[in-house]
Design a protein around this motif. Structure first.
Motif, PDB file in Angstrom:
ATOM      1  N   LYS A 261       0.833  -1.200   0.000  1.00 37.55           N
ATOM      2  CA  LYS A 261       0.000   0.000   0.000  1.00 37.55           C
ATOM      3  C   LYS A 261       0.875   1.260   0.000  1.00 37.55           C
ATOM      4  N   ASN A 262       0.473   2.195  -0.854  1.00 35.13           N
ATOM      5  CA  ASN A 262       1.149   3.503  -0.965  1.00 35.13           C
ATOM      6  C   ASN A 262       2.604   3.390  -1.443  1.00 35.13           C
ATOM      7  N   THR A 263       2.927   2.285  -2.130  1.00 32.01           N
ATOM      8  CA  THR A 263       4.269   2.164  -2.707  1.00 32.01           C
ATOM      9  C   THR A 263       4.354   3.011  -3.972  1.00 32.01           C
ATOM     10  N   PRO A 264       5.205   4.026  -4.011  1.00 32.54           N
ATOM     11  CA  PRO A 264       5.314   4.873  -5.208  1.00 32.54           C
ATOM     12  C   PRO A 264       5.675   4.044  -6.436  1.00 32.54           C
ATOM     13  N   GLY A 265       4.970   4.303  -7.542  1.00 31.29           N
ATOM     14  CA  GLY A 265       5.235   3.574  -8.778  1.00 31.29           C
ATOM     15  C   GLY A 265       4.301   2.417  -9.015  1.00 31.29           C
ATOM     16  N   LEU A 266       3.599   1.969  -7.969  1.00 29.97           N
ATOM     17  CA  LEU A 266       2.612   0.897  -8.112  1.00 29.97           C
ATOM     18  C   LEU A 266       1.218   1.512  -8.136  1.00 29.97           C
ATOM     19  N   SER A 267       0.452   1.233  -9.173  1.00 31.53           N
ATOM     20  CA  SER A 267      -0.919   1.750  -9.237  1.00 31.53           C
ATOM     21  C   SER A 267      -1.742   1.129  -8.116  1.00 31.53           C
ATOM     22  N   ILE A 268      -2.858   1.753  -7.784  1.00 30.83           N
ATOM     23  CA  ILE A 268      -3.729   1.233  -6.729  1.00 30.83           C
ATOM     24  C   ILE A 268      -4.197  -0.173  -7.071  1.00 30.83           C
ATOM     25  N   GLU A 269      -4.494  -0.387  -8.381  1.00 30.86           N
ATOM     26  CA  GLU A 269      -4.945  -1.715  -8.814  1.00 30.86           C
ATOM     27  C   GLU A 269      -3.864  -2.761  -8.548  1.00 30.86           C
ATOM     28  N   ILE A 288       0.952 -12.637 -11.713  1.00 26.50           N
ATOM     29  CA  ILE A 288      -0.338 -12.028 -11.376  1.00 26.50           C
ATOM     30  C   ILE A 288      -0.781 -11.122 -12.520  1.00 26.50           C
ATOM     31  N   GLN A 289      -2.028 -11.279 -12.950  1.00 25.55           N
ATOM     32  CA  GLN A 289      -2.563 -10.490 -14.065  1.00 25.55           C
ATOM     33  C   GLN A 289      -2.421  -8.990 -13.771  1.00 25.55           C
ATOM     34  N   GLY A 290      -1.916  -8.262 -14.766  1.00 22.49           N
ATOM     35  CA  GLY A 290      -1.846  -6.807 -14.637  1.00 22.49           C
ATOM     36  C   GLY A 290      -0.573  -6.298 -13.989  1.00 22.49           C
ATOM     37  N   ILE A 291       0.280  -7.206 -13.486  1.00 24.23           N
ATOM     38  CA  ILE A 291       1.540  -6.779 -12.885  1.00 24.23           C
ATOM     39  C   ILE A 291       2.588  -6.686 -13.997  1.00 24.23           C
ATOM     40  N   THR A 292       3.011  -5.473 -14.298  1.00 20.11           N
ATOM     41  CA  THR A 292       3.875  -5.214 -15.438  1.00 20.11           C
ATOM     42  C   THR A 292       5.344  -5.492 -15.107  1.00 20.11           C
ATOM     43  N   PRO A 293       6.200  -5.691 -16.143  1.00 18.44           N
ATOM     44  CA  PRO A 293       7.636  -5.851 -15.904  1.00 18.44           C
ATOM     45  C   PRO A 293       8.227  -4.677 -15.127  1.00 18.44           C
ATOM     46  N   ALA A 294       7.719  -3.463 -15.398  1.00 27.43           N
ATOM     47  CA  ALA A 294       8.207  -2.278 -14.672  1.00 27.43           C
ATOM     48  C   ALA A 294       7.886  -2.392 -13.184  1.00 27.43           C
ATOM     49  N   ALA A 295       6.701  -2.907 -12.878  1.00 33.14           N
ATOM     50  CA  ALA A 295       6.305  -3.081 -11.476  1.00 33.14           C
ATOM     51  C   ALA A 295       7.182  -4.123 -10.794  1.00 33.14           C
ATOM     52  N   SER A 297      10.291  -4.852 -11.597  1.00 28.81           N
ATOM     53  CA  SER A 297      11.598  -4.213 -11.379  1.00 28.81           C
ATOM     54  C   SER A 297      11.563  -3.340 -10.127  1.00 28.81           C
ATOM     55  N   LEU A 298      10.452  -2.633  -9.954  1.00 31.57           N
ATOM     56  CA  LEU A 298      10.290  -1.771  -8.773  1.00 31.57           C
ATOM     57  C   LEU A 298      10.265  -2.612  -7.497  1.00 31.57           C
ATOM     58  N   LEU A 299       9.552  -3.733  -7.528  1.00 28.58           N
ATOM     59  CA  LEU A 299       9.484  -4.620  -6.364  1.00 28.58           C
ATOM     60  C   LEU A 299      10.875  -5.131  -5.983  1.00 28.58           C
ATOM     61  N   PHE A 301      13.728  -3.749  -6.602  1.00 27.50           N
ATOM     62  CA  PHE A 301      14.485  -2.620  -6.040  1.00 27.50           C
ATOM     63  C   PHE A 301      14.090  -2.368  -4.589  1.00 27.50           C
ATOM     64  N   LYS A 302      12.773  -2.360  -4.320  1.00 28.05           N
ATOM     65  CA  LYS A 302      12.278  -2.061  -2.972  1.00 28.05           C
ATOM     66  C   LYS A 302      12.692  -3.153  -1.980  1.00 28.05           C
ATOM     67  N   ILE A 303      12.637  -4.419  -2.425  1.00 28.84           N
ATOM     68  CA  ILE A 303      13.020  -5.529  -1.542  1.00 28.84           C
ATOM     69  C   ILE A 303      14.509  -5.457  -1.221  1.00 28.84           C
ATOM     70  N   LYS A 304      15.331  -5.230  -2.261  1.00 31.21           N
ATOM     71  CA  LYS A 304      16.778  -5.119  -2.046  1.00 31.21           C
ATOM     72  C   LYS A 304      17.107  -3.925  -1.151  1.00 31.21           C
ATOM     73  N   GLN A 305      16.335  -2.860  -1.336  1.00 30.53           N
ATOM     74  CA  GLN A 305      16.527  -1.646  -0.528  1.00 30.53           C
ATOM     75  C   GLN A 305      16.205  -1.923   0.940  1.00 30.53           C
ATOM     76  N   SER A 306      15.129  -2.688   1.168  1.00 35.54           N
ATOM     77  CA  SER A 306      14.728  -2.999   2.547  1.00 35.54           C
ATOM     78  C   SER A 306      15.699  -3.972   3.215  1.00 35.54           C
ATOM     79  N   GLU A 307      16.398  -4.791   2.395  1.00 38.48           N
ATOM     80  CA  GLU A 307      17.361  -5.748   2.939  1.00 38.48           C
ATOM     81  C   GLU A 307      18.678  -5.088   3.330  1.00 38.48           C
TER      82      GLU A 307
END
Length: 315
Positions: A261-269, A288-295, A297-299, A301-307
């Motif tokens: 929730k509220n992750t920048p770059g990820l649409s609400i959907e 998962i349907q609708g999850i784009t390659p860009a999304a 890549s963002l995930l 990045f965010k996971i590596k950042q949190s680690e």
């Protein structure tokens, strides 16, 4: 839009046709210019039962009943093309099942039918499924100009075409690849083609392509294939680099506490879908349907950042 060339009947696009007749009459007359419209035929909805498609194998055989193959809207899809694609696969595999032969499964990287069936049986549906090109990770490779070349081996293997046609298509493909390599190894030709494409002049680009190859009688299909390969070459290369990166991180675990929730770059959907499915790793998230390659890549990045802070604290 008019029903036909000489018709006085107009079809109002983009409005619901499943409501009661009195309601349809009211909202049509509420449209500017249609205040005095007369309804010549009320709209209607089509209702049908369906099974949850995750009860199917990738062959479109039901998991619980051997020899029962399903295709079309019963699997939770919309439209005609989706039904036709499933009918082709279900028909081939029903025949193979009866003859006790190997069955056909198309991979996501090979065809849109493969993408559609994989989505259906892996993820199921929560609304009628439509096959959009954006659902395919390798859509730059899944083009109409290379369809015969991509599917030729399968068509012959499963008895859909005769050997003479199979041999002809295979020969055409080899000749087209020969011409393609000649052009790719001609730096002058590539420079002219690139400039023409950059200036949005595809006609000029095609002229350079066919003039720079050795003199040979090429079919229109071969020409379109060569043009497509050159036109999309830089994008395909970039796409494959992204896919390689994603494959390297397919096993990357997504923390159970990860906050979508509220992750920048990820649409609400996308946030809602990820929150609903709670994928265990990147591989599951990418399906998962609708999850784009860009999304994805963002995930990553965010996971590596949190680690990172955890690794630093462990030092």
């Amino acid at each position: 839009e008019p029903q036909h060339l000489n018709s006085i009947d107009m079809y109002p696009n983009g409005i619901s046709t499943s409501l009661p007749e009195n309601v349809q009459g009211e909202y049509v007359k509420s449209i500017k210019g249609f205040e005095n419209a007369k309804i010549t035929q009320y709209g209607y909805a089509i209702e049908y039962d369906f099974i949850m498609p995750n009860q199917l194998k990738h062959t479109l055989e039901t998991k619980n009943i051997s020899g029962l193959f399903l295709a079309g809207q019963i699997n939770g899809t919309t439209g005609y093309e989706e039904a036709a694609g499933q009918g082709l696969i279900a028909g081939i595999n029903a025949s193979c099942h009866a003859l006790e032969k190997e069955q056909l499964v198309l991979e996501r990287e090979e065809s849109y039918i493969g993408v559609m069936i994989d989505d259906l049986v892996t993820l199921g549906v929560d609304e009628p499924y439509r096959m959009f090109t954006s659902r395919a990770e390798r859509r730059l490779r899944l083009r109409q100009d290379n369809a015969f070349y991509r599917m030729n081996e399968y068509a012959y293997k499963f008895g859909l075409i005769e050997q003479s046609k199979y041999t002809k298509i295979k020969s055409e493909y080899e000749t087209a690849k020969l011409h393609l390599n000649l052009i790719l190894n001609n730096s002058s030709a590539i420079h002219k083609i690139s400039n023409a494409i950059s200036n949005d002049s595809q006609i000029k680009a095609k002229e350079y392509i066919f003039n720079s190859a050795i003199k040979h009688s090429l079919t229109d299909f071969q020409k379109d294939f060569i043009f497509g390969e050159i036109l999309y070459a830089p994008y395909i290369k970039r796409d494959e680099e992204k896919i390689k990166k994603m494959k390297d991180f397919r096993g990357l675990k997504i923390p159970e506490t990860f906050e979508y929730k509220n992750t920048p770059g990820l649409s609400i959907e996308m946030q809602q879908k990820l929150q609903k499915h709670r994928p265990a790793n990147i591989a599951q998230a990418s399906l998962i349907q609708g999850i784009t390659p860009a999304a994805i890549s963002l995930l990553i990045f965010k996971i590596k950042q949190s680690e990172k802070p955890i690794r630093e604290n462990q030092k």
